[in-house]
Design a protein around this motif. Structure first.
Motif, PDB file in Angstrom:
ATOM      1  N   ASP A 108       0.829  -1.205   0.000  1.00  0.00           N
ATOM      2  CA  ASP A 108       0.000   0.000   0.000  1.00  0.00           C
ATOM      3  C   ASP A 108       0.869   1.263   0.000  1.00  0.00           C
ATOM      4  O   ASP A 108       0.560   2.245  -0.687  1.00  0.00           O
ATOM      5  CB  ASP A 108      -0.936   0.000   1.225  1.00  0.00           C
ATOM      6  N   LYS A 109       1.925   1.232   0.781  1.00  0.00           N
ATOM      7  CA  LYS A 109       2.807   2.398   0.816  1.00  0.00           C
ATOM      8  C   LYS A 109       3.423   2.648  -0.558  1.00  0.00           C
ATOM      9  O   LYS A 109       3.529   3.800  -1.016  1.00  0.00           O
ATOM     10  CB  LYS A 109       3.927   2.184   1.854  1.00  0.00           C
ATOM     11  N   GLU A 110       3.806   1.607  -1.241  1.00  0.00           N
ATOM     12  CA  GLU A 110       4.423   1.755  -2.563  1.00  0.00           C
ATOM     13  C   GLU A 110       3.408   2.270  -3.587  1.00  0.00           C
ATOM     14  O   GLU A 110       3.738   3.077  -4.459  1.00  0.00           O
ATOM     15  CB  GLU A 110       5.002   0.418  -3.017  1.00  0.00           C
ATOM     16  N   LYS A 111       2.155   1.810  -3.471  1.00  0.00           N
ATOM     17  CA  LYS A 111       1.117   2.301  -4.384  1.00  0.00           C
ATOM     18  C   LYS A 111       0.840   3.783  -4.149  1.00  0.00           C
ATOM     19  O   LYS A 111       0.686   4.554  -5.103  1.00  0.00           O
ATOM     20  CB  LYS A 111      -0.166   1.487  -4.207  1.00  0.00           C
ATOM     21  N   LEU A 112       0.751   4.176  -2.885  1.00  0.00           N
ATOM     22  CA  LEU A 112       0.514   5.584  -2.569  1.00  0.00           C
ATOM     23  C   LEU A 112       1.677   6.465  -3.061  1.00  0.00           C
ATOM     24  O   LEU A 112       1.459   7.568  -3.561  1.00  0.00           O
ATOM     25  CB  LEU A 112       0.305   5.759  -1.070  1.00  0.00           C
ATOM     26  N   LEU A 113       2.882   5.968  -2.898  1.00  0.00           N
ATOM     27  CA  LEU A 113       4.044   6.714  -3.373  1.00  0.00           C
ATOM     28  C   LEU A 113       4.021   6.833  -4.905  1.00  0.00           C
ATOM     29  O   LEU A 113       4.374   7.884  -5.460  1.00  0.00           O
ATOM     30  CB  LEU A 113       5.327   6.019  -2.916  1.00  0.00           C
ATOM     31  N   ALA A 114       3.564   5.793  -5.601  1.00  0.00           N
ATOM     32  CA  ALA A 114       3.480   5.832  -7.066  1.00  0.00           C
ATOM     33  C   ALA A 114       2.464   6.884  -7.521  1.00  0.00           C
ATOM     34  O   ALA A 114       2.701   7.620  -8.491  1.00  0.00           O
ATOM     35  CB  ALA A 114       3.101   4.455  -7.601  1.00  0.00           C
ATOM     36  N   ILE A 115       1.326   6.961  -6.828  1.00  0.00           N
ATOM     37  CA  ILE A 115       0.313   7.971  -7.155  1.00  0.00           C
ATOM     38  C   ILE A 115       0.875   9.372  -6.930  1.00  0.00           C
ATOM     39  O   ILE A 115       0.717  10.270  -7.765  1.00  0.00           O
ATOM     40  CB  ILE A 115      -0.968   7.753  -6.326  1.00  0.00           C
ATOM     41  N   TYR A 116       1.514   9.534  -5.782  1.00  0.00           N
ATOM     42  CA  TYR A 116       2.088  10.844  -5.428  1.00  0.00           C
ATOM     43  C   TYR A 116       3.096  11.302  -6.495  1.00  0.00           C
ATOM     44  O   TYR A 116       3.052  12.443  -6.969  1.00  0.00           O
ATOM     45  CB  TYR A 116       2.759  10.720  -4.052  1.00  0.00           C
ATOM     46  N   ARG A 117       4.014  10.428  -6.858  1.00  0.00           N
ATOM     47  CA  ARG A 117       5.039  10.787  -7.838  1.00  0.00           C
ATOM     48  C   ARG A 117       4.437  11.092  -9.214  1.00  0.00           C
ATOM     49  O   ARG A 117       4.842  12.039  -9.887  1.00  0.00           O
ATOM     50  CB  ARG A 117       6.043   9.641  -7.971  1.00  0.00           C
ATOM     51  N   TYR A 118       3.456  10.284  -9.616  1.00  0.00           N
ATOM     52  CA  TYR A 118       2.897  10.473 -10.956  1.00  0.00           C
ATOM     53  C   TYR A 118       2.230  11.836 -11.097  1.00  0.00           C
ATOM     54  O   TYR A 118       2.431  12.541 -12.084  1.00  0.00           O
ATOM     55  CB  TYR A 118       1.882   9.362 -11.270  1.00  0.00           C
ATOM     56  N   ILE A 119       1.441  12.220 -10.116  1.00  0.00           N
ATOM     57  CA  ILE A 119       0.752  13.507 -10.181  1.00  0.00           C
ATOM     58  C   ILE A 119       1.759  14.655 -10.192  1.00  0.00           C
ATOM     59  O   ILE A 119       1.647  15.580 -11.006  1.00  0.00           O
ATOM     60  CB  ILE A 119      -0.241  13.661  -9.010  1.00  0.00           C
ATOM     61  N   LYS A 120       2.741  14.600  -9.310  1.00  0.00           N
ATOM     62  CA  LYS A 120       3.694  15.702  -9.217  1.00  0.00           C
ATOM     63  C   LYS A 120       4.569  15.806 -10.466  1.00  0.00           C
ATOM     64  O   LYS A 120       4.958  16.911 -10.885  1.00  0.00           O
ATOM     65  CB  LYS A 120       4.573  15.542  -7.972  1.00  0.00           C
ATOM     66  N   ARG A 121       4.900  14.680 -11.062  1.00  0.00           N
ATOM     67  CA  ARG A 121       5.787  14.695 -12.228  1.00  0.00           C
ATOM     68  C   ARG A 121       5.067  15.055 -13.526  1.00  0.00           C
ATOM     69  O   ARG A 121       5.728  15.412 -14.509  1.00  0.00           O
ATOM     70  CB  ARG A 121       6.458  13.331 -12.390  1.00  0.00           C
ATOM     71  N   ASN A 122       3.749  14.949 -13.526  1.00  0.00           N
ATOM     72  CA  ASN A 122       3.023  15.135 -14.784  1.00  0.00           C
ATOM     73  C   ASN A 122       2.002  16.260 -14.773  1.00  0.00           C
ATOM     74  O   ASN A 122       1.153  16.338 -15.665  1.00  0.00           O
ATOM     75  CB  ASN A 122       2.309  13.825 -15.152  1.00  0.00           C
ATOM     76  N   THR A 123       2.093  17.139 -13.775  1.00  0.00           N
ATOM     77  CA  THR A 123       1.129  18.227 -13.672  1.00  0.00           C
ATOM     78  C   THR A 123       1.852  19.530 -13.371  1.00  0.00           C
ATOM     79  O   THR A 123       2.693  19.585 -12.468  1.00  0.00           O
ATOM     80  CB  THR A 123       0.094  17.955 -12.567  1.00  0.00           C
TER      81      THR A 123
END
Length: 411
Positions: free
Chosen positions: A273-288
């Protein structure tokens, strides 16, 4: 008659004597003239020309006479007397100035690594060892510094006076410039997360020229950023500004379908779960990209804007994260910053994981602060030192976890 004859005979004697005297006088004159080189065959005091050929008249022979070219008698070459020349003077050998083992001056960049080897003179043929500053200078400002260099030259310790010239030839470095999108008619935060640093350590102002950007017509434009330090070094950076139509209302199904495509791309089998949350966090910040002034009423419309047009303000970031968290099965809540005078609104998420609620804020910060699954204490430590960025009514939300998860996003 006798008297007549006597006078006549005397006349003959006189004549004879006169002739004799004349001859004697002429002879004496000739001798005198000869002695004084006035007359004679060499009266010009010229030596006989040894090259002159005498004309010889051959005796007649019985041989038939042949006609030939007359023999040319070479003329004497006049003697040329050269002017006396001065004796050649000796050319002095070039003198070679002694080569100093340590240069009298050297140049170094401001606030760079300090080393003394730049003073070594490579033209010196002897041995130079152990070059160092007697007292290390500070090179945090541009200018000339008098220094003393210590060195062992050809086995002998010596000290040398020199000048260290500190210069600044490095332009500032601009960061945070990237593609930005904005809806027609909206404003854009050009300076969001943009800053410049310089090797001089001084504060550098960044300017932006957005004169070619038309926010009232869709299209792709360029904004030019520039920064200049006190030494006159200039750097520039160009950002692409995309002006798009304001998105219309979209269905929940359309937004959820787009969210599912994103999650399928960023989730890997076996993730915690921690890794999934980190993936969501990174994707939004890197692509917005961040921009301002959007509506705060429709969560799905704002989330879809972030997903498909890659721009938005803090409310878009919150909505974007909420939809992805919902679709990934994570319970989450909206947190609204307490209204304070002179401060804008702010929105972020609370996420339930590992048996507790943690703060989850994907909106970028100028100082690159990362708020990925933080406790109240961790978030408050930042907010209190940054003008109350995350002040909220803690009583309005479920009790938050107090154990830090120690996540480093590395965005």
């Amino acid at each position: 008659m006798e008297e007549y004859n006597k006078s006549k005979k005397w006349g003959k004697y006189e004549i004879a004597i006169a002739v004799l005297m004349a001859v004697i006088i002429i002879g004496v004159l000739l001798i005198v003239l000869r002695l004084t080189n006035v007359i004679g065959p060499n009266r010009n005091n010229k030596k006989p020309d040894p090259t002159a050929t005498a004309k010889i008249t051959a005796a007649p022979t019985d041989e038939p006479e042949t006609t030939s070219e007359p023999t040319k008698i070479p003329t004497a070459t006049p003697e040329i007397t050269q002017a006396p020349t001065a004796a050649p003077t000796a050319t002095p050998e070039p003198t070679t100035e002694p080569v100093n083992p340590i240069k009298s001056s050297a140049t170094i960049e401001v606030n760079s690594e300090l080393y003394a080897s730049i003073f070594k003179n490579t033209a010196y043929k002897g041995e130079i060892k152990d070059v160092y500053y007697k007292k290390a200078p500070s090179i945090n400002k541009v200018g000339d510094i008098n220094v003393i260099l210590c060195a062992t030259v050809d086995g002998v310790y010596k000290e040398y006076n020199a000048v260290l010239r500190v210069v600044d030839t490095t332009p500032p470095k601009i960061t945070g410039v990237g593609e930005r999108a904005v809806a027609v008619g909206h404003s854009i935060a050009y300076m969001w997360n943009v800053k410049a640093t310089d090797n001089s350590g001084e504060t550098i102002e960044v300017k932006v020229d957005s004169s070619k950007v038309d926010l009232y017509h869709t299209g792709t434009y360029e904004a030019v950023y520039s920064a200049k330090d006190s030494s006159g070094n200039v750097s520039t950076a160009v950002a692409k500004i995309v002006v798009v139509d304001d998105p219309a209302t979209v269905s929940v199904e359309t937004v959820n379908a787009e969210a599912d495509k994103i999650l399928a791309k960023i989730f890997k089998t076996g993730m915690t779960d921690k890794e999934k949350l980190l993936a969501i966090y990174r994707y939004i910040k890197r692509n917005t990209g961040y921009t301002s002034n959007h509506s705060y009423d429709d969560i799905y419309k704002n989330a879809y804007q972030g997903m498909t047009q890659y721009y938005g303000d803090c409310y878009v970031y919150f909505c974007y994260a909420k939809v992805l968290l919902d679709r990934a099965g994570f319970e989450n809540l909206q947190v609204t910053k307490t209204k304070t005078e002179g401060h804008s609104a702010h929105y972020w998420n609370l996420v339930y994981v590992k048996g507790g609620w943690y703060h989850f804020d994907t909106t970028p910060r100028k100082d690159n602060f990362e708020c990925c699954l933080l406790t109240d204490a961790e978030l408050k430590a930042y907010s209190d030192t940054h003008d109350g960025t995350h002040v909220f009514d803690s009583s309005a939300y479920p009790e938050r976890a107090t154990t830090p998860l120690g996540i480093v996003p590395n965005v």
